[in-house]
Scaffold this active site. Structure first.
Site, mmCIF file in Angstrom:
data_model
loop_
_atom_site.group_PDB
_atom_site.id
_atom_site.type_symbol
_atom_site.label_atom_id
_atom_site.label_comp_id
_atom_site.label_asym_id
_atom_site.label_seq_id
_atom_site.Cartn_x
_atom_site.Cartn_y
_atom_site.Cartn_z
ATOM 1 N N LYS A 17 85.256 65.313 47.223
ATOM 2 C CA LYS A 17 84.646 66.188 46.220
ATOM 3 C C LYS A 17 83.562 67.082 46.849
ATOM 4 O O LYS A 17 83.124 66.841 47.988
ATOM 5 C CB LYS A 17 84.067 65.314 45.101
ATOM 6 C CG LYS A 17 85.145 64.541 44.315
ATOM 7 C CD LYS A 17 84.523 63.723 43.185
ATOM 8 C CE LYS A 17 85.569 62.982 42.373
ATOM 9 N NZ LYS A 17 84.966 62.196 41.260
ATOM 10 N N TYR B 131 91.566 67.298 35.310
ATOM 11 C CA TYR B 131 90.853 66.221 34.605
ATOM 12 C C TYR B 131 91.124 66.261 33.093
ATOM 13 O O TYR B 131 90.330 65.712 32.321
ATOM 14 C CB TYR B 131 89.357 66.315 34.883
ATOM 15 C CG TYR B 131 88.952 65.657 36.196
ATOM 16 C CD1 TYR B 131 89.144 64.299 36.406
ATOM 17 C CD2 TYR B 131 88.351 66.391 37.214
ATOM 18 C CE1 TYR B 131 88.771 63.691 37.603
ATOM 19 C CE2 TYR B 131 87.970 65.785 38.411
ATOM 20 C CZ TYR B 131 88.191 64.434 38.594
ATOM 21 O OH TYR B 131 87.817 63.819 39.768
ATOM 22 N N PHE C 230 81.171 63.489 29.454
ATOM 23 C CA PHE C 230 80.811 64.010 30.775
ATOM 24 C C PHE C 230 81.756 65.113 31.257
ATOM 25 O O PHE C 230 81.583 65.634 32.368
ATOM 26 C CB PHE C 230 80.757 62.874 31.810
ATOM 27 C CG PHE C 230 82.035 62.072 31.933
ATOM 28 C CD1 PHE C 230 83.117 62.551 32.660
ATOM 29 C CD2 PHE C 230 82.160 60.834 31.319
ATOM 30 C CE1 PHE C 230 84.291 61.823 32.778
ATOM 31 C CE2 PHE C 230 83.337 60.092 31.432
ATOM 32 C CZ PHE C 230 84.403 60.593 32.165
ATOM 33 N N ARG D 286 91.790 52.911 46.760
ATOM 34 C CA ARG D 286 90.691 52.669 45.815
ATOM 35 C C ARG D 286 89.712 51.635 46.364
ATOM 36 O O ARG D 286 88.511 51.723 46.127
ATOM 37 C CB ARG D 286 91.244 52.301 44.437
ATOM 38 C CG ARG D 286 91.882 53.524 43.752
ATOM 39 C CD ARG D 286 92.174 53.321 42.295
ATOM 40 N NE ARG D 286 91.008 53.168 41.469
ATOM 41 C CZ ARG D 286 90.371 54.165 40.844
ATOM 42 N NH1 ARG D 286 90.783 55.416 40.978
ATOM 43 N NH2 ARG D 286 89.330 53.929 40.088
ATOM 44 N N THR E 181 83.595 53.362 40.821
ATOM 45 C CA THR E 181 83.233 54.701 40.319
ATOM 46 C C THR E 181 81.724 54.935 40.380
ATOM 47 O O THR E 181 81.268 56.006 40.801
ATOM 48 C CB THR E 181 83.708 54.846 38.850
ATOM 49 O OG1 THR E 181 85.084 54.462 38.780
ATOM 50 C CG2 THR E 181 83.539 56.262 38.349
ATOM 51 N N ARG F 76 81.995 55.344 48.507
ATOM 52 C CA ARG F 76 81.028 55.676 47.454
ATOM 53 C C ARG F 76 79.684 54.997 47.694
ATOM 54 O O ARG F 76 78.632 55.581 47.396
ATOM 55 C CB ARG F 76 81.619 55.335 46.087
ATOM 56 C CG ARG F 76 82.626 56.414 45.648
ATOM 57 C CD ARG F 76 83.418 55.988 44.452
ATOM 58 N NE ARG F 76 84.113 57.111 43.810
ATOM 59 C CZ ARG F 76 85.071 56.960 42.915
ATOM 60 N NH1 ARG F 76 85.467 55.751 42.551
ATOM 61 N NH2 ARG F 76 85.646 58.020 42.380
ATOM 62 N N ASN G 265 80.278 61.491 42.869
ATOM 63 C CA ASN G 265 80.632 60.244 43.553
ATOM 64 C C ASN G 265 81.629 60.419 44.700
ATOM 65 O O ASN G 265 82.417 59.525 44.994
ATOM 66 C CB ASN G 265 81.091 59.197 42.542
ATOM 67 C CG ASN G 265 82.330 59.624 41.785
ATOM 68 O OD1 ASN G 265 82.842 60.706 42.011
ATOM 69 N ND2 ASN G 265 82.812 58.763 40.911
ATOM 70 N N HIS H 240 87.824 61.191 44.900
ATOM 71 C CA HIS H 240 88.744 60.846 43.807
ATOM 72 C C HIS H 240 89.956 60.156 44.410
ATOM 73 O O HIS H 240 90.395 60.518 45.503
ATOM 74 C CB HIS H 240 89.210 62.116 43.074
ATOM 75 C CG HIS H 240 90.388 61.854 42.180
ATOM 76 N ND1 HIS H 240 90.253 61.392 40.894
ATOM 77 C CD2 HIS H 240 91.733 61.940 42.412
ATOM 78 C CE1 HIS H 240 91.459 61.208 40.365
ATOM 79 N NE2 HIS H 240 92.366 61.546 41.262
ATOM 80 N N GLU I 226 99.469 63.804 40.073
ATOM 81 C CA GLU I 226 98.346 64.427 40.791
ATOM 82 C C GLU I 226 98.804 65.044 42.112
ATOM 83 O O GLU I 226 98.323 66.108 42.496
ATOM 84 C CB GLU I 226 97.256 63.391 41.033
ATOM 85 C CG GLU I 226 96.570 62.970 39.725
ATOM 86 C CD GLU I 226 95.439 61.979 39.937
ATOM 87 O OE1 GLU I 226 94.706 61.730 38.962
ATOM 88 O OE2 GLU I 226 95.269 61.451 41.055
HETATM 89 N N1 UDP Z 1 82.499 60.455 35.622
HETATM 90 C C1 UDP Z 1 81.264 60.935 35.266
HETATM 91 N N2 UDP Z 1 80.472 60.207 34.417
HETATM 92 C C2 UDP Z 1 80.871 58.999 33.923
HETATM 93 C C3 UDP Z 1 82.145 58.507 34.285
HETATM 94 C C4 UDP Z 1 82.940 59.264 35.141
HETATM 95 O O1 UDP Z 1 80.872 62.018 35.703
HETATM 96 O O2 UDP Z 1 80.119 58.380 33.169
HETATM 97 C C5 UDP Z 1 83.328 61.254 36.523
HETATM 98 C C6 UDP Z 1 83.271 60.708 37.946
HETATM 99 O O3 UDP Z 1 83.258 61.809 38.847
HETATM 100 C C7 UDP Z 1 84.578 59.941 38.041
HETATM 101 C C8 UDP Z 1 85.504 60.819 37.185
HETATM 102 O O4 UDP Z 1 84.694 61.231 36.106
HETATM 103 O O5 UDP Z 1 85.007 59.797 39.372
HETATM 104 C C9 UDP Z 1 86.731 60.134 36.655
HETATM 105 O O6 UDP Z 1 86.351 58.937 36.029
HETATM 106 P P1 UDP Z 1 87.223 57.596 36.200
HETATM 107 O O7 UDP Z 1 86.673 56.612 35.210
HETATM 108 O O8 UDP Z 1 88.670 57.951 36.142
HETATM 109 O O9 UDP Z 1 86.794 57.076 37.650
HETATM 110 P P2 UDP Z 1 87.518 57.080 39.079
HETATM 111 O O10 UDP Z 1 88.997 56.856 38.862
HETATM 112 O O11 UDP Z 1 87.205 58.410 39.727
HETATM 113 O O12 UDP Z 1 86.873 55.941 39.833
#
Ligand code: UDP
Length: 143
Positions: A11, A51, A59, A87, A93, A104, A114, A117, A128
């Protein structure tokens, strides 16, 4: 375990920190092969499309603004159990919950910014990957 492919995005925060090479090294040391890659600066339409699943979340607007704040590095990773493996390398996350030594834990600033992705399942990975790459842009290793 089956060979899988997953989509990875480094990112804008991590690209700005100049740690693409460090992150690639973690993928390779973790048993993942980079089989396609491109750098691009997402448009608002692209970020909103990518997204779309989060469009009702509070958010969403901030996430889109963040994702278009600078270039991203997008890659397809291939390997055994690649989706879960990737992952694990990324970490949780929320960087406060991310295990030590994960991307992370080391590079994310907050749950919003973070660093990376990664696809969260086989169906998402397929969609994707197709969002960014034609089949012809993917180069499986032949040796
Ligand atoms: N995100 C955020 N605020 C939150 C939760 C998620 O900005 O409270 C953003 C963050 O960049 C995250 C993305 O939304 O990586 C997608 O969220 P997801 O729960 O799918 O997490 P990921 O799969 O990226 O771990």
């Amino acid at each position: 375990m089956a060979q899988e492919r997953t989509l990875s995005i480094i990112k804008p925060d991590a690209v700005a920190k100049n740690v693409i090479g460090d992150i690639y090294s973690r993928f390779e040391k973790g048993g993942l092969r980079i089989v396609a890659a491109r750098m691009l600066h997402l448009s608002r339409d692209q970020a909103e499309g990518f997204y779309a699943v989060h469009q009702e979340r509070p958010f969403f607007r901030d996430l889109v603004d963040f994702m278009i704040s600078g270039p991203v590095m997008v890659q397809v990773l291939e390997g055994d159990d690649a989706i879960r493996r990737h992952r694990d390398i990324m970490g949780a996350t929320n960087p406060k919950e991310a295990a030590p030594g994960t991307i992370r834990a080391d590079f994310a600033t907050s749950i919003d910014e973070n660093a990376v992705h990664g696809s969260d399942g086989p169906d998402t990975a397929k969609t994707e990957i197709a969002f960014f790459f034609d089949d012809s842009a993917i180069c499986p290793r032949t040796r």
